[in-house]
Design a protein around this motif. Structure first.
Motif, mmCIF file in Angstrom:
data_model
loop_
_atom_site.group_PDB
_atom_site.id
_atom_site.type_symbol
_atom_site.label_atom_id
_atom_site.label_comp_id
_atom_site.label_asym_id
_atom_site.label_seq_id
_atom_site.Cartn_x
_atom_site.Cartn_y
_atom_site.Cartn_z
ATOM 1 N N PHE A 100 0.839 -1.197 0.000
ATOM 2 C CA PHE A 100 0.000 0.000 0.000
ATOM 3 C C PHE A 100 0.873 1.246 0.000
ATOM 4 C CE2 PHE A 100 -2.673 -3.320 1.563
ATOM 5 C CZ PHE A 100 -3.970 -2.975 1.236
ATOM 6 N N GLY A 101 0.437 2.249 -0.739
ATOM 7 C CA GLY A 101 1.194 3.489 -0.751
ATOM 8 C C GLY A 101 0.443 4.596 -1.473
ATOM 9 N N ARG A 102 1.133 5.698 -1.687
ATOM 10 C CA ARG A 102 0.597 6.825 -2.448
ATOM 11 C C ARG A 102 1.532 7.109 -3.610
ATOM 12 N NH1 ARG A 102 -0.518 7.978 2.982
ATOM 13 N NH2 ARG A 102 -2.754 8.229 3.363
ATOM 14 N N LYS A 103 0.967 7.655 -4.662
ATOM 15 C CA LYS A 103 1.741 7.848 -5.882
ATOM 16 C C LYS A 103 3.040 8.617 -5.651
ATOM 17 C CE LYS A 103 -1.443 7.603 -9.805
ATOM 18 N NZ LYS A 103 -2.039 8.376 -10.914
ATOM 19 N N GLU A 104 2.980 9.614 -4.772
ATOM 20 C CA GLU A 104 4.170 10.441 -4.572
ATOM 21 C C GLU A 104 5.310 9.671 -3.906
ATOM 22 O OE1 GLU A 104 1.235 11.662 -1.202
ATOM 23 O OE2 GLU A 104 1.132 11.145 -3.337
ATOM 24 N N ASN A 105 4.994 8.508 -3.339
ATOM 25 C CA ASN A 105 6.032 7.691 -2.699
ATOM 26 C C ASN A 105 6.440 6.485 -3.548
ATOM 27 O OD1 ASN A 105 6.069 9.348 -0.424
ATOM 28 N ND2 ASN A 105 4.392 8.222 0.528
ATOM 29 N N TYR A 106 5.937 6.453 -4.774
ATOM 30 C CA TYR A 106 6.313 5.360 -5.671
ATOM 31 C C TYR A 106 7.488 5.808 -6.532
ATOM 32 C CZ TYR A 106 6.093 1.521 -8.989
ATOM 33 O OH TYR A 106 6.414 0.423 -9.754
ATOM 34 N N TYR A 107 8.502 4.991 -6.592
ATOM 35 C CA TYR A 107 9.666 5.253 -7.427
ATOM 36 C C TYR A 107 9.701 4.228 -8.552
ATOM 37 C CZ TYR A 107 11.325 8.193 -3.603
ATOM 38 O OH TYR A 107 11.429 9.167 -2.648
ATOM 39 N N LYS A 108 9.823 4.700 -9.773
ATOM 40 C CA LYS A 108 9.851 3.778 -10.904
ATOM 41 C C LYS A 108 10.972 2.766 -10.716
ATOM 42 C CE LYS A 108 10.248 3.368 -15.897
ATOM 43 N NZ LYS A 108 10.481 4.039 -17.190
ATOM 44 N N ILE A 109 10.614 1.496 -10.820
ATOM 45 C CA ILE A 109 11.585 0.423 -10.636
ATOM 46 C C ILE A 109 12.420 0.290 -11.912
ATOM 47 C CG2 ILE A 109 11.855 -2.050 -10.160
ATOM 48 C CD1 ILE A 109 9.097 -1.871 -8.744
ATOM 49 N N PRO A 110 13.746 0.211 -11.787
ATOM 50 C CA PRO A 110 14.608 0.146 -12.979
ATOM 51 C C PRO A 110 14.227 -0.994 -13.921
ATOM 52 C CG PRO A 110 15.910 0.515 -11.002
ATOM 53 C CD PRO A 110 14.512 0.232 -10.537
ATOM 54 N N ASP A 111 14.425 -0.758 -15.203
ATOM 55 C CA ASP A 111 14.025 -1.717 -16.229
ATOM 56 C C ASP A 111 14.733 -3.057 -16.118
ATOM 57 O OD1 ASP A 111 12.298 0.151 -17.278
ATOM 58 O OD2 ASP A 111 13.732 0.883 -18.773
ATOM 59 N N ASP A 112 15.927 -3.074 -15.524
ATOM 60 C CA ASP A 112 16.660 -4.340 -15.445
ATOM 61 C C ASP A 112 16.184 -5.222 -14.292
ATOM 62 O OD1 ASP A 112 17.650 -2.554 -13.610
ATOM 63 O OD2 ASP A 112 19.734 -3.208 -13.793
ATOM 64 N N LEU A 113 15.257 -4.721 -13.475
ATOM 65 C CA LEU A 113 14.627 -5.545 -12.446
ATOM 66 C C LEU A 113 13.252 -5.952 -12.962
ATOM 67 C CD1 LEU A 113 15.445 -3.563 -9.165
ATOM 68 C CD2 LEU A 113 16.587 -5.604 -10.038
ATOM 69 N N LYS A 114 13.131 -7.187 -13.398
ATOM 70 C CA LYS A 114 11.905 -7.631 -14.042
ATOM 71 C C LYS A 114 10.936 -8.327 -13.097
ATOM 72 C CE LYS A 114 13.218 -6.427 -18.223
ATOM 73 N NZ LYS A 114 12.571 -5.301 -18.933
ATOM 74 N N ILE A 115 11.442 -9.245 -12.262
ATOM 75 C CA ILE A 115 10.560 -10.109 -11.489
ATOM 76 C C ILE A 115 10.706 -9.917 -9.988
ATOM 77 C CG2 ILE A 115 9.935 -12.508 -10.995
ATOM 78 C CD1 ILE A 115 10.823 -13.221 -13.821
ATOM 79 N N ILE A 116 11.927 -9.878 -9.499
ATOM 80 C CA ILE A 116 12.130 -9.808 -8.058
ATOM 81 C C ILE A 116 12.812 -8.497 -7.671
ATOM 82 C CG2 ILE A 116 12.190 -12.306 -7.748
ATOM 83 C CD1 ILE A 116 15.234 -12.162 -7.698
ATOM 84 N N PHE A 117 12.825 -8.235 -6.361
ATOM 85 C CA PHE A 117 13.482 -7.079 -5.745
ATOM 86 C C PHE A 117 12.762 -5.751 -5.986
ATOM 87 C CE2 PHE A 117 17.385 -9.834 -6.353
ATOM 88 C CZ PHE A 117 17.395 -10.278 -5.040
ATOM 89 N N GLY A 118 11.610 -5.776 -6.632
ATOM 90 C CA GLY A 118 10.868 -4.529 -6.802
ATOM 91 C C GLY A 118 10.391 -3.975 -5.479
ATOM 92 N N ASP A 119 9.912 -4.849 -4.605
ATOM 93 C CA ASP A 119 9.461 -4.402 -3.281
ATOM 94 C C ASP A 119 10.617 -3.871 -2.456
ATOM 95 O OD1 ASP A 119 10.537 -6.967 -3.204
ATOM 96 O OD2 ASP A 119 9.117 -7.721 -1.719
ATOM 97 N N ASN A 120 11.774 -4.553 -2.549
ATOM 98 C CA ASN A 120 12.957 -4.088 -1.824
ATOM 99 C C ASN A 120 13.413 -2.715 -2.321
ATOM 100 O OD1 ASN A 120 13.485 -7.322 -2.454
ATOM 101 N ND2 ASN A 120 13.613 -6.776 -0.307
ATOM 102 N N TYR A 121 13.306 -2.505 -3.622
ATOM 103 C CA TYR A 121 13.688 -1.219 -4.204
ATOM 104 C C TYR A 121 12.802 -0.102 -3.673
ATOM 105 C CZ TYR A 121 14.730 2.334 -7.728
ATOM 106 O OH TYR A 121 15.103 3.506 -8.360
ATOM 107 N N LEU A 122 11.493 -0.340 -3.618
ATOM 108 C CA LEU A 122 10.564 0.675 -3.120
ATOM 109 C C LEU A 122 10.827 0.988 -1.650
ATOM 110 C CD1 LEU A 122 7.266 -0.549 -4.810
ATOM 111 C CD2 LEU A 122 8.682 1.402 -5.479
ATOM 112 N N LEU A 123 11.096 -0.045 -0.867
ATOM 113 C CA LEU A 123 11.444 0.168 0.544
ATOM 114 C C LEU A 123 12.714 1.003 0.669
ATOM 115 C CD1 LEU A 123 10.792 -3.347 2.151
ATOM 116 C CD2 LEU A 123 9.619 -1.217 2.724
ATOM 117 N N TYR A 124 13.723 0.641 -0.096
ATOM 118 C CA TYR A 124 15.017 1.317 -0.011
ATOM 119 C C TYR A 124 14.899 2.793 -0.390
ATOM 120 C CZ TYR A 124 19.878 2.441 -1.111
ATOM 121 O OH TYR A 124 21.117 3.035 -1.170
#
Length: 209
Positions: free
Chosen positions: A151-175
């Motif tokens: 759960f989040g708000r748009k202003e706190n979403y960071y586009k996940i880099p294109d080279d991350l396709k399947i995993i680590f997207g959640d970790n990236y957003l947390l970081y």
């Protein structure tokens, strides 16, 4: 107070029966007024007769993280949840989170991401009348099932880099939210059952991460 919520669900239709039940629960949730399904199995069309459900079918499988990026660009609400298609939740699951005191506190601007944590894999009945418990999440790695519904708000979403396709997207957003001095949360004590990454059995998983 009811906050309108957009739900983003990428799917490769591995557990279509689970997805259908999940959608039915989400449709009944008063805070959910938009469900965006990203059909990553374009050769098999999806059809759902609901005013809340909108289906986007890319020409080919985008995989999970690029689908999240696309979903954020397409939704109409500021509040969102990124949700797995292989999970079941209790009634008003989303409403209890987005209408909670934590999500609507005076320090709303300090909140980064809030993801659900599962204490029991068969918890649909155990916590049926419970309210969410929020715990500050200090780490961005080793978070277990945290990423099954974010759960989040748009202003706190960071586009996940294109080279991350399947995993680590959640970790990236947390970081990224942690770097931005935002507080991330783990949400527990709500009914939730996860089928545990049925899509990771695909051959693509070992080739594209």
């Amino acid at each position: 107070m009811t906050n309108c919520l957009s739900v983003i669900i990428p799917t490769v239709q591995k557990t279509l029966n689970i997805l259908e039940e999940l959608l039915s629960i989400l449709e009944r949730d008063s805070c959910v007024d938009e469900i965006l399904l990203i059909n990553n199995k374009p050769e098999v069309p999806l059809n759902f007769s609901s005013n809340k459900i909108r289906i986007i079918t890319p020409e080919q499988n985008l995989y999970v993280n690029p689908s999240w990026n696309l979903g954020i660009d397409e939704i109409r609400n500021n509040n969102f949840v990124l949700m797995n298609d292989d999970m079941l939740i209790g009634e008003n699951f989303c409403g209890k989170i987005v209408n909670s005191e934590v999500f609507n506190s005076e320090n709303t601007g300090l909140i980064g991401m809030a993801g659900s944590m599962i204490k029991s894999f068969d918890a649909l009945c155990k916590f049926s009348n419970a309210n969410p418990e929020f715990t500050i999440l200090k780490n961005h790695l080793g978070t277990g099932d945290w990423g099954i519904s974010i759960f989040g708000r748009k202003e706190n979403y960071y586009k996940i880099p294109d080279d991350l396709k399947i995993i680590f997207g959640d970790n990236y957003l947390l970081y990224k939210n942690k770097l931005d001095k935002k507080i991330n949360y783990a949400v527990s004590n709500l009914p939730c059952r996860h089928m545990h990454s049925v899509s990771s059995a695909s051959d693509e998983f070992s080739q594209i991460v």
